[in-house]
Write a protein that holds these residues in place. Sequence first.
Motif, mmCIF file in Angstrom:
data_model
loop_
_atom_site.group_PDB
_atom_site.id
_atom_site.type_symbol
_atom_site.label_atom_id
_atom_site.label_comp_id
_atom_site.label_asym_id
_atom_site.label_seq_id
_atom_site.Cartn_x
_atom_site.Cartn_y
_atom_site.Cartn_z
ATOM 1 N N SER A 158 32.013 93.377 19.346
ATOM 2 C CA SER A 158 32.305 92.896 17.989
ATOM 3 C C SER A 158 32.811 91.457 17.988
ATOM 4 O O SER A 158 33.201 90.936 16.942
ATOM 5 N N HIS A 159 32.815 90.829 19.177
ATOM 6 C CA HIS A 159 33.255 89.436 19.327
ATOM 7 C C HIS A 159 34.671 89.242 18.771
ATOM 8 O O HIS A 159 34.924 88.344 17.971
ATOM 9 N N SER A 160 35.574 90.122 19.249
ATOM 10 C CA SER A 160 36.986 90.068 18.851
ATOM 11 C C SER A 160 37.828 89.694 20.072
ATOM 12 O O SER A 160 38.317 90.585 20.788
ATOM 13 N N PRO A 161 38.008 88.409 20.340
ATOM 14 C CA PRO A 161 38.685 87.962 21.566
ATOM 15 C C PRO A 161 40.097 88.506 21.745
ATOM 16 O O PRO A 161 40.451 88.977 22.833
ATOM 17 N N ASP A 162 40.913 88.442 20.701
ATOM 18 C CA ASP A 162 42.299 88.901 20.829
ATOM 19 C C ASP A 162 42.364 90.396 21.119
ATOM 20 O O ASP A 162 43.176 90.853 21.933
ATOM 21 N N ARG A 163 41.512 91.155 20.463
ATOM 22 C CA ARG A 163 41.494 92.599 20.690
ATOM 23 C C ARG A 163 40.987 92.917 22.101
ATOM 24 O O ARG A 163 41.506 93.820 22.766
ATOM 25 N N ALA A 164 40.005 92.187 22.572
ATOM 26 C CA ALA A 164 39.493 92.403 23.928
ATOM 27 C C ALA A 164 40.583 92.132 24.957
ATOM 28 O O ALA A 164 40.746 92.884 25.924
ATOM 29 N N ARG A 165 41.332 91.071 24.747
ATOM 30 C CA ARG A 165 42.435 90.742 25.661
ATOM 31 C C ARG A 165 43.510 91.820 25.616
ATOM 32 O O ARG A 165 44.009 92.258 26.659
ATOM 33 N N GLU A 166 43.842 92.280 24.411
ATOM 34 C CA GLU A 166 44.867 93.310 24.242
ATOM 35 C C GLU A 166 44.466 94.616 24.931
ATOM 36 O O GLU A 166 45.275 95.232 25.643
ATOM 37 N N LYS A 167 43.222 95.043 24.742
ATOM 38 C CA LYS A 167 42.764 96.306 25.322
ATOM 39 C C LYS A 167 42.646 96.216 26.848
ATOM 40 O O LYS A 167 42.865 97.203 27.551
ATOM 41 N N THR A 168 42.313 95.041 27.346
ATOM 42 C CA THR A 168 42.250 94.859 28.796
ATOM 43 C C THR A 168 43.642 94.940 29.408
ATOM 44 O O THR A 168 43.838 95.555 30.466
ATOM 45 N N LEU A 169 44.622 94.346 28.748
ATOM 46 C CA LEU A 169 45.997 94.413 29.249
ATOM 47 C C LEU A 169 46.510 95.852 29.216
ATOM 48 O O LEU A 169 47.172 96.305 30.161
ATOM 49 N N GLU A 170 46.201 96.592 28.155
ATOM 50 C CA GLU A 170 46.589 98.003 28.088
ATOM 51 C C GLU A 170 45.987 98.775 29.265
ATOM 52 O O GLU A 170 46.658 99.603 29.896
ATOM 53 N N HIS A 171 44.738 98.503 29.543
ATOM 54 C CA HIS A 171 44.034 99.171 30.639
ATOM 55 C C HIS A 171 44.700 98.879 31.984
ATOM 56 O O HIS A 171 44.978 99.795 32.773
ATOM 57 N N LEU A 172 44.989 97.618 32.241
ATOM 58 C CA LEU A 172 45.573 97.237 33.528
ATOM 59 C C LEU A 172 47.021 97.692 33.655
ATOM 60 O O LEU A 172 47.482 98.007 34.759
ATOM 61 N N ASN A 173 47.747 97.754 32.546
ATOM 62 C CA ASN A 173 49.105 98.317 32.580
ATOM 63 C C ASN A 173 49.060 99.791 32.965
ATOM 64 O O ASN A 173 49.910 100.280 33.724
ATOM 65 N N LYS A 198 40.522 108.839 30.874
ATOM 66 C CA LYS A 198 41.293 107.810 30.183
ATOM 67 C C LYS A 198 40.788 106.416 30.550
ATOM 68 O O LYS A 198 40.701 105.529 29.688
ATOM 69 N N LEU A 199 40.439 106.227 31.827
ATOM 70 C CA LEU A 199 39.849 104.947 32.235
ATOM 71 C C LEU A 199 38.566 104.672 31.452
ATOM 72 O O LEU A 199 38.332 103.557 30.983
ATOM 73 N N LEU A 200 37.742 105.701 31.331
ATOM 74 C CA LEU A 200 36.478 105.562 30.613
ATOM 75 C C LEU A 200 36.726 105.216 29.147
ATOM 76 O O LEU A 200 36.044 104.351 28.580
ATOM 77 N N ASP A 201 37.705 105.874 28.532
ATOM 78 C CA ASP A 201 38.060 105.562 27.141
ATOM 79 C C ASP A 201 38.488 104.102 27.006
ATOM 80 O O ASP A 201 38.126 103.421 26.039
ATOM 81 N N VAL A 203 47.840 89.539 39.327
ATOM 82 C CA VAL A 203 46.815 88.494 39.266
ATOM 83 C C VAL A 203 45.637 88.960 38.412
ATOM 84 O O VAL A 203 45.078 88.194 37.618
ATOM 85 N N ARG A 204 45.271 90.223 38.563
ATOM 86 C CA ARG A 204 44.182 90.771 37.745
ATOM 87 C C ARG A 204 44.505 90.660 36.262
ATOM 88 O O ARG A 204 43.629 90.357 35.446
ATOM 89 N N LYS A 205 45.758 90.930 35.907
ATOM 90 C CA LYS A 205 46.135 90.843 34.492
ATOM 91 C C LYS A 205 45.886 89.439 33.956
ATOM 92 O O LYS A 205 45.377 89.266 32.840
ATOM 93 N N ALA A 206 46.248 88.447 34.751
ATOM 94 C CA ALA A 206 46.050 87.063 34.308
ATOM 95 C C ALA A 206 44.569 86.730 34.192
ATOM 96 O O ALA A 206 44.119 86.168 33.182
ATOM 97 N N ILE A 207 43.803 87.084 35.217
ATOM 98 C CA ILE A 207 42.391 86.708 35.252
ATOM 99 C C ILE A 207 41.555 87.526 34.276
ATOM 100 O O ILE A 207 40.722 86.990 33.540
ATOM 101 N N GLU A 208 41.760 88.838 34.251
ATOM 102 C CA GLU A 208 40.872 89.701 33.469
ATOM 103 C C GLU A 208 41.161 89.669 31.972
ATOM 104 O O GLU A 208 40.246 89.855 31.167
ATOM 105 N N THR A 209 42.418 89.458 31.581
ATOM 106 C CA THR A 209 42.678 89.326 30.145
ATOM 107 C C THR A 209 42.039 88.042 29.624
ATOM 108 O O THR A 209 41.462 88.021 28.532
ATOM 109 N N TRP A 210 42.129 86.977 30.430
ATOM 110 C CA TRP A 210 41.441 85.723 30.078
ATOM 111 C C TRP A 210 39.941 85.973 30.010
ATOM 112 O O TRP A 210 39.258 85.512 29.087
ATOM 113 N N GLY A 211 39.422 86.705 31.001
ATOM 114 C CA GLY A 211 37.991 86.963 31.042
ATOM 115 C C GLY A 211 37.508 87.741 29.836
ATOM 116 O O GLY A 211 36.473 87.414 29.244
ATOM 117 N N ALA A 212 38.240 88.779 29.459
ATOM 118 C CA ALA A 212 37.842 89.586 28.304
ATOM 119 C C ALA A 212 37.875 88.756 27.023
ATOM 120 O O ALA A 212 36.989 88.879 26.163
#
Length: 232
Positions: A203-218, A189-192, A101-110
């Motif tokens: 940098s207002h990069s929505p796709d990159r923010a979503r991608e990095k959030t998914l990497e983090h949660l994975n 690694k979490l901090l990174d 559920v976090r993956k769905a909500i937080e990637t959207w949020g980022a």
Amino acid sequence: MFKSVRHVRVSDEIVNQVKTLISEGRLNPGDRLPPERDLVKEFSVSRPSLREALNTLVAMGFLEVRGKRTFIKSVASESMQNPISLIIKADTQKIFDLIEVRKAIETWGAFHAAKRATEEDIKHLENITEEMRKAFEEGRSWEKQDADFHLGIAQATHNTIQTHVMSTIYDLLRESVAKVFKDRSKVKKLLDHHYRIFNAIKSHSPDRAREKTLEHLNYVESEVKASTGQKE
């Protein structure tokens, strides 16, 4: 922020003002209200009227008192947190459903935080990230800053429901995540990951923010699985 109260029942008007500020996202979960003496001046009301209003808001679930301080409470907490907590306690494997559920909500949020974040939002996230870095380097507890970072992203979406739901979900996960990430290399690694997500939002990069959030949660999911002996 608050307005003087006139021509209506005083305590009701205070209640309505606070509820409106919460619904507009100008008061968020975890925000601390000013001391009573300051609120009395801002509202231009008597102390008994103020206390009556605050007690009403506490009873309604909008505020909570911790010691001598009063905080905004997540409106989702009572309706969501207790049932979900019971489910997870009954079956610890359900923690992975919550991560999903976090993956769905937080990637959207980022994604939306990167589109909508103001300079104030970005500065807030930067301060939290730096506080977590300092806590890590000094060997202090970092869990609060970790939680604040994720909640800060939710606030940067300027979606009030997102903010309240995230407040509840992250409270449920924080304890279990803290138990898993005791090794300093894993915390680093979490901090990174946080820095990468922050830079994408800055940098207002929505796709990159979503991608990095998914990497983090994975990564979080993989470490929780490893700690419970569950295979990938």
